[in-house]
Enzyme design. Structure first.
Site, short mmCIF file in Angstrom:
data_model
loop_
_atom_site.label_atom_id
_atom_site.label_comp_id
_atom_site.label_asym_id
_atom_site.label_seq_id
_atom_site.Cartn_x
_atom_site.Cartn_y
_atom_site.Cartn_z
N SER A 177 -3.33 -6.93 -3.56
CA SER A 177 -3.99 -8.77 -4.39
C SER A 177 -2.08 -8.09 -5.32
CB SER A 177 -5.24 -7.93 -4.74
OG SER A 177 -6.31 -7.82 -4.22
N HIS A 228 -9.02 -7.39 3.12
CA HIS A 228 -10.26 -7.79 2.81
C HIS A 228 -11.11 -8.07 3.44
CE1 HIS A 228 -8.45 -7.91 -1.34
NE2 HIS A 228 -9.72 -7.07 -1.61
P1 AMP Z 1 -10.12 -4.34 -4.51
O1 AMP Z 1 -9.68 -6.01 -4.19
O2 AMP Z 1 -8.29 -4.16 -4.46
O3 AMP Z 1 -10.67 -3.85 -5.26
O4 AMP Z 1 -10.45 -4.17 -2.48
C1 AMP Z 1 -11.55 -4.10 -2.12
C2 AMP Z 1 -11.24 -3.06 -0.87
O5 AMP Z 1 -10.61 -3.69 0.08
C3 AMP Z 1 -11.11 -1.94 -1.25
O6 AMP Z 1 -12.10 -0.88 -0.35
C4 AMP Z 1 -10.27 -1.61 -0.83
O7 AMP Z 1 -9.49 -0.24 -0.57
C5 AMP Z 1 -9.70 -2.49 0.41
N1 AMP Z 1 -8.53 -3.08 0.31
C6 AMP Z 1 -7.07 -3.55 0.02
N2 AMP Z 1 -6.06 -3.59 0.37
C7 AMP Z 1 -6.35 -3.33 1.86
C8 AMP Z 1 -5.99 -3.29 3.17
N3 AMP Z 1 -4.42 -3.71 3.21
N4 AMP Z 1 -5.95 -2.37 3.78
C9 AMP Z 1 -7.65 -2.33 4.30
N5 AMP Z 1 -8.40 -2.03 2.72
C10 AMP Z 1 -7.68 -2.91 1.89
#
Ligand code: AMP
Length: 280
Positions: free
Chosen positions: A186, A37
Site C-alpha cells: 500500500s 490483498h
Molecule cells: P496490510 O494491509 O499491508 O496490513 O496487509 C494485509 C495483508 O496482506 C497482510 O497479511 C500482508 O502480508 C498481505 N499482503 C500485503 N501485500 C502483499 C503482497 N504484495 N503479496 C501478498 N500478500 C500481501
C-alpha cells in the site's frame, strides 16, 4: 456484501453462520487494497463458506506517528474491490471500537520481536499482536490469511496462535509482485517516479543473493548484499538477514536442516520497503 462497523453487529451475523455449520475465513488488512490483498481474499473465498475482510489502520503497530498520518486510506475503492471479489462480510471498525479501554496485553514474542523489523520498529509486533488477537477474539475464524510478504509478521502470528492456544489455521499466501518484481505494498504509491524505478533493485538483489549459495557462505552472501547496496546511492539498506523460519535466528551454514528465508528492508525516500525470498 455487508459492511459492519461494530463488533456486536458482526458477531451476531457470524454466530448465525457458525450455528449452521459454515466455515469462516478472516483476512485482516489495513486497507488501500491492491492485488496482493485480492489474492488473499481469493484464497480465503476458495477455502471457506464465508469470509470476513477487516479494514483497520491499527495505530498501535505504528512506531512513527508521521507514517500513521501518511498511511493511504481509500475506503470507497477498497469496498468496490471487495464487492467485485464477492467478499461476504467487511469489518471496518473505529479505533474506539477496537481499543475501548486502556488495557494492553503483552505477549512474549522472544527473539521474534527483537530481530529485523522488531529491532527497527520498536513495539511494532506487540501492536500487531494486540490487533490480531482482538480480531481473532471477535471473529473466531476457522482460518486466517496472511501474506508471506510480511514474513516476520506471519511468524509472529503463528506464535500468537500458540500463545493463545487457539484452534485456528494460519494460511500463508504467496507474495504478489508488480511485473518488474517489486513486492506490492500500500505504501508504494508514495514512491516518487525515480524511486519507483529504482525499487526493483531490492528483489533483484534477493534473487542474485540466492544464486550465490553455491559459492559463498551465508555470512559472505550477507557481506555481498551489504556491499551491493552501498554502491546504490538512492536507497539505504537497513538489514539483510538469512534466517530460519521458526525463531528467525540467522543461518550460519547452508547444511542446517531448516527452512531458510532471505529478508531485507531498505529505506527509499520516505518509504521503507521490505521483501523476502525463500532461500532453500
Ligand atoms: P496490510 O494491509 O499491508 O496490513 O496487509 C494485509 C495483508 O496482506 C497482510 O497479511 C500482508 O502480508 C498481505 N499482503 C500485503 N501485500 C502483499 C503482497 N504484495 N503479496 C501478498 N500478500 C500481501
Amino acid at each position: 456484501m455487508i459492511v459492519y462497523r461494530t463488533k456486536n453487529d458482526l458477531t451476531r451475523h457470524l454466530d448465525t453462520l457458525r450455528k449452521s455449520g459454515k466455515s469462516i475465513g478472516l483476512v485482516p488488512t489495513m486497507g488501500a487494497l491492491h492485488r496482493g490483498h485480492a489474492s488473499l481474499v481469493k484464497i480465503a473465498k476458495d477455502q471457506n463458506d464465508a469470509i470476513v475482510v477487516s479494514i483497520f489502520v491499527n495505530p498501535s503497530q505504528f512506531n512513527d506517528p508521521a507514517d500513521l498520518e501518511a498511511y493511504p486510506r481509500t475506503l470507497d475503492l477498497d469496498l468496490e474491490m471487495l464487492q467485485g471479489l464477492k467478499a461476504d462480510l467487511v469489518f471496518v471498525p473505529s479505533v474506539q471500537e477496537m481499543y475501548p479501554d486502556e488495557v494492553i496485553r503483552t505477549f512474549d514474542l522472544g527473539n521474534l520481536e527483537r530481530t529485523m523489523e522488531g529491532a527497527q520498529r520498536k513495539g511494532h509486533f506487540q501492536g500487531v499482536a494486540q490487533i490480531v488477537s482482538r480480531l481473532f477474539e471477535t471473529v473466531a475464524p476457522h482460518r486466517a490469511y496472511f501474506g508471506q510478504k510480511d514474513f516476520q509478521q506471519l511468524v509472529v502470528v503463528r506464535r500468537l496462535v500458540e500463545i493463545l492456544g487457539l484452534d485456528l489455521e494460519i494460511v500463508a499466501c504467496p507474495i504478489i509482485r508488480d511485473e518488474d518484481g517489486l513486492a506490492m505494498s500500500s505504501r508504494n504509491v508514495r514512491l516518487s517516479r525515480e524511486e519507483r524505478k529504482a525499487a526493483p533493485f531490492v528483489h533483484i538483489t534477493l534473487q542474485l543473493a540466492r544464486e550465490k549459495r553455491g559459492s559463498m557462505s551465508p555470512a559472505e552472501v550477507k557481506m555481498w548484499v551489504e556491499l551491493r547496496f552501498k554502491e546504490q546511492p538512492i536507497m539505504k539498506l537497513e538489514y539483510f538477514e538469512i534466517v530460519e523460519d521458526k525463531e528467525l535466528m540467522p543461518v550460519t551454514n547452508w547444511g542446517e536442516q531448516v527452512n531458510k528465508v532471505g529478508c531485507v528492508a531498505v529505506q527509499l525516500g520516505k518509504i521503507r520497503l521490505i521483501d523476502n525470498l525463500i532461500f532453500d
